[in-house]
Design an enzyme around this catalytic site. Structure first.
Site, short mmCIF file in Angstrom:
data_model
loop_
_atom_site.label_atom_id
_atom_site.label_comp_id
_atom_site.label_asym_id
_atom_site.label_seq_id
_atom_site.Cartn_x
_atom_site.Cartn_y
_atom_site.Cartn_z
CG LEU A 170 -1.03 -2.66 -7.45
CD1 LEU A 170 -1.89 -2.93 -8.74
CD2 LEU A 170 -0.21 -3.70 -7.05
CG ASP A 171 -3.74 -1.06 -5.55
OD1 ASP A 171 -4.93 -1.08 -6.20
OD2 ASP A 171 -3.61 -1.84 -4.58
CB ALA A 172 -0.53 4.79 -7.18
#
Lengths: 289, 289, 289, 289
Positions: free
Chosen positions: C232-234
């Site tokens: 996530l969001d990486a």
């Protein structure tokens, strides 16, 4: 531990764009045993101009330093209608600082110098006022007062030339030096005098730009570093930056906020010059990464 | 859920700075049952001018709307040599958009409008070209073509005035409208016409600023929103911003990067105007937070 | 006047750095009659990786489109341990937009689309809510509601896949789409799903970053566009920007200021993707000028 | 010409928001003959908190310095549930610098100090390493080496306390001092130790943020100045800024670009502290203009 000095050649060049130029030059370097450590090129497709900066290790390079330019000239410069500048990083460049009374740019530069951030030597600081001798003394750098003004500029610049020659100066940084250089001065150091102007040029050319910015009610102030040419504040721009202001800022606030801009913008430009990453053409700069 | 409309009065004022002005005005509001929901003030200590924006809830306020200005005049305006502007938020202001052929500022404004980001009504879009009717149609907003040019400006502006009157327009946004307004126009809407100029003024006044920026070799381009006055691009600046460019950017790149600047800078200015947070004085703006 | 469609090939590649790679590839293109219209390369000297983007005109190029990759593979890919991606600009790419309820990114993208700023087609907009159908209708773009939620994600994503296949979608932009994609989804579109996260990642991962920013008392808020990966969001960051805030800004103010950041940052990333100027490697991006 | 020292009182206060607080306090100051030279206030309408900074000239003020706080307490503090801090500008504050081995923040601060940009005294520089004694000597400032490390922190901090007491230090600036302070230290100097962290917090807390930024592939790097609290890098943020980076930047480049950010961000925070323009509340700062 002393960092080993670099031993590279730097070629900055531009020419009309043609296919195959990169290949020709990189082949030349590789074929003679040079290991390329940097290559950046840029094609201005609108005007059809090719620009390149290439740097290679001279350890093991088969052509002696003083012959490289010859080879280039003979093999490529005519053929490609190429303008080039070749330099060597074996010895640091020698930079003179010109200052007047304000110390912020001077300290910013000297702090980087003493911390060895830059591969440069600063053998002398020249000023038209004695005020900043105290700073030069802190850093053990010779400080020469040349009391130049509008009326004695011609003679005093001769004194400056003598100093610059004596200290074997390669280029000059005007670190808030508040005098206009004569055309003769500028011609002696083409693309080798860097100035910082305290506005986002071309806005607010000339004296007292912060006062003018305040009067106009702008919401940004800026600073611009550029090479000095014979047109006031109109030379090739190397670097610019701005900071936001509001209606609450007085002229004194602009001056204060501007100081931080000026010193950072000037130092960025000086660093690029030291790294030989600036190419000028048509009164504009190509600044390589 | 429909958000309840605000019902407040907004006072924008300036006067020579004297002790106690805030107290006097806040006392007046409090004493008459007004609840202050916003107060920001600023003293220009250099020129001795006091500026204030105060907004208070009219629910329960003891003085009828149409008498408040009178009271202010009688009680304070003379005594403090005060200039003030009083307005009411009960009804949204009515904004006309003037456009030519470029749609980026227009879309940016209409997208905010439709999403109800702003407390404003847009009853009409006026253009000297038919090109953007398609956009007006998308948003169901009347689109009036007034084929103004240099030669028929006087008559065509009369047509525009009629439209502006018919739609009861409070203020005008020139969203990349490429015509200069006549003095008569400007005098009808003092501090009520907002323009976006595609440079960091005062650099690159007039036509084709991106071309001029490219020629000059600047490392930043900018955009400036300002109130229109009779001097071209010289009115009070509301907002400015810049973006970095490099030698690699062509004029087309500047135009493209500039579009994003223009639309954001214009919309920020329009928002401040809608919020009645801008005060003009001496051809400069005080923009409250 | 309709602009002539480009007809070029774009090669994005990386390999271990060795001397002469540029020469080899430019020779290959030149020798087969290709006119190079763009070449940018970058050497990561720390990790010894060479990256290049080269684009050449296919008019007069001697190798048929469907053989070029073969030639590259046979001649160079093995020899230089090269990874490459070849694409053709003859047909615009097809982009699907995923949205939820917020319209600012959607409008920003569609305004550019309609103004033909980008060489792309947007055949469909997909949403888990019906709210933004009105926007899709304004622009005459099919709008598909797929009422996905945490509990039915597996089935609903199958519906989405069918839609994406039906519309022959090349890549996907999550324009403030508030759902996490399944690993299966991500694997179908590696480096082909672009998200906008409303913080300067890696700060404030996950839900409600503006609330978290407000709580932490930061003086800047940001936005980050990135390729979606299973973390996530990486995923690889394409573009980031920030804007200054102060103690005066409420969460609502952050949300409002953030919207302008989000839309500009997302659109910059989408543009670079459309231009095939992004190369991913080791969960990072190389973004060419 | 020596500038006359200021002789003002500065009141920083916050309390639950109620009508009339400004009036009450300005009346009190005016009634006792104080001339207000600065007033800025801010109402956090979400949480219902009123913040104010007011500064007035003490020449002619009718209440002796050492009674003003008493009067405030008696008359207003209880009544309005007010927290306040009163200070006097008659004497400059005394600031200690803590450094380790990097000189850029130290030089930036000392250059401002020597140019009298700030109304402050720097009687001592403390370091856990002898390296920067040479800089202290340039500026004739006592330099105390306290060879603190993880194992002897408790004893060495006692040595530091003795030095700080001996030099009557008001507040401390950690100018790239690479040690974590003990809770005891922090409790002795609440809101009086300013640190610079080389990331945009809360991203990249702790050691080696530039390495972490490089690994994550961010497109911006930042710096954050904050008051030190017992949670590492989690104290109230005073100031932050960022600079853009690209895939071309190595860790060394980040370190170099970061230095300029760090020094400017730290100096901005120190200046605001010296001007007594920072109020902390709920682990956040209110920073007045």
């Amino acid at each position: 531990m002393e960092k080993k000095r670099p031993n590279t050649a730097v070629l900055l060049m531009h020419c009309p764009d043609k296919p195959g130029i990169i290949a020709v030059i990189t082949d030349f370097i590789n074929a003679n045993g040079g290991n390329i450590v940097y290559l950046d090129q840029y094609v201005d497709r609108v005007n059809g101009v090719f620009y390149m900066r290439v740097e290679w290790d001279l350890d093991g390079f088969g052509i002696p330093d003083d012959k490289i330019a010859d080879y280039f000239n003979t093999l490529y410069a005519h053929r490609y209608d190429m303008s080039f500048k070749l330099s060597f990083t074996r010895k640091p460049q020698r930079m003179a600082l010109f200052v007047s009374k304000m110390s912020h740019c001077l300290y910013d530069i000297l702090a980087r110098y003493i911390a060895k951030e830059w591969d440069v030597e600063i053998p002398v600081i020249i000023s038209n006022h004695p005020d900043l001798k105290i700073v030069a003394d802190q850093f053990n750098i010779p400080f020469e007062v040349v009391p130049l003004n509008k009326d004695n500029k011609k003679e005093m610049e001769q004194v400056e030339f003598e100093i610059l020659d004596r200290f074997k100066i390669d280029f000059i940084v005007l670190a808030r030096y508040m005098q206009v250089l004569s055309p003769e001065f500028i011609n002696r150091y083409p693309d080798r005098v860097i100035n910082i102007h305290h506005s986002f040029l071309p806005a607010f050319v000339g004296a007292k730009p912060y006062h003018a910015a305040y009067e106009r009610g702008v919401k940004l102030i800026g600073a611009t570093s550029h090479y000095v040419t014979s047109d006031l504040d109109a030379g090739p721009i190397i670097e610019q930056d701005i900071t936001r202001i509001t209606h609450k800022d007085t002229i004194d606030d602009l001056v204060k906020k501007g100081r931080d801009l000026e010193k950072i913008v000037l130092s960025r430009a000086v660093e690029k010059h030291i790294q030989r990453k600036i190419l000028t053409y048509n009164n504009k700069t190509v600044v390589f990464n």
